[in-house]
Motif scaffolding. Structure first.
Motif, short mmCIF file in Angstrom:
data_model
loop_
_atom_site.label_atom_id
_atom_site.label_comp_id
_atom_site.label_asym_id
_atom_site.label_seq_id
_atom_site.Cartn_x
_atom_site.Cartn_y
_atom_site.Cartn_z
N TRP A 89 -13.36 -10.80 8.46
CA TRP A 89 -13.63 -9.93 9.58
C TRP A 89 -13.85 -10.67 11.00
O TRP A 89 -14.17 -12.06 10.93
CB TRP A 89 -15.12 -9.24 9.05
N THR A 90 -14.14 -9.86 12.03
CA THR A 90 -14.60 -10.38 13.13
C THR A 90 -15.74 -9.41 13.69
O THR A 90 -15.39 -8.23 13.39
CB THR A 90 -13.64 -10.19 14.19
N ASP A 91 -16.76 -10.09 14.19
CA ASP A 91 -17.93 -9.23 14.44
C ASP A 91 -18.08 -9.22 16.07
O ASP A 91 -17.58 -10.14 16.44
CB ASP A 91 -19.20 -9.43 13.95
N HIS A 92 -18.66 -8.12 16.42
CA HIS A 92 -19.02 -8.10 18.02
C HIS A 92 -20.59 -7.89 18.12
O HIS A 92 -21.10 -6.90 17.32
CB HIS A 92 -18.07 -7.11 18.58
N TYR A 93 -21.17 -8.02 19.26
CA TYR A 93 -22.49 -7.78 19.33
C TYR A 93 -22.82 -8.04 20.86
O TYR A 93 -21.93 -9.15 21.53
CB TYR A 93 -23.36 -8.30 18.51
N THR A 94 -23.87 -7.49 21.60
CA THR A 94 -24.15 -8.05 22.80
C THR A 94 -25.67 -8.61 22.63
O THR A 94 -26.55 -7.99 21.89
CB THR A 94 -24.22 -6.65 23.78
#
Length: 150
Positions: A89-94
């Protein structure tokens, strides 16, 4: 056929996780299980208690409230009584400082008759440590806590 069912279940679990709903993951764990995240940080450690694992997911969403996982690959091997699932997986967040960040990793999940007996999580821990430090400086104390174990 079996692999298709497992793939659909894993995809649905990550879809729910992306909505902030981790209860289906907890409901999918066997009576005796381990939930383990590599490293030495607020999200690391080995858990085998449902209550502590629930607290771990609560902490994950306190630290990264807008985390989203994109699944890259799902590999499945074995029989229903001993299945290994690898999820890349690749995760994304701010982050609180406004930076958009991403990390990549793998979940290795061992299933026995459809129940999770082992969940092991590996990611770029150097990057994760940077992100935890940013969140701590922004006021999220959980980002600096000791690992949840037990």
């Amino acid at each position: 056929m079996y692999n298709t069912i497992v793939r659909a279940q894993v995809t649905k679990l990550f879809d729910e996780l992306n909505k902030g709903n981790y209860e289906p993951i907890l409901n999918g764990l066997a009576k005796d299980f381990e939930h383990w995240f590599v490293g030495n940080h607020a999200l690391s450690g080995r858990r085998n208690s449902l209550a502590v694992t629930r607290a771990w997911y609560e902490r994950l969403f306190k630290i990264f409230p807008n985390i989203h996982f994109d699944l890259c690959n799902i590999l499945i091997t074995g029989r229903p009584w001993n299945t290994l699932v690898a999820v890349e997986w690749t995760d994304h967040y701010t982050l609180l400082n406004g930076e958009k960040r991403t990390n990549c990793g793998v979940h290795l999940i061992r299933l026995c008759w459809g129940k999770g007996v082992s969940v092991r999580i590996y990611c770029d821990t150097h990057l994760l440590l940077e992100n935890l430090a940013i969140q701590e400086r922004g006021g999220i104390a959980d980002a600096a806590y000791e690992p949840l174990v037990g």
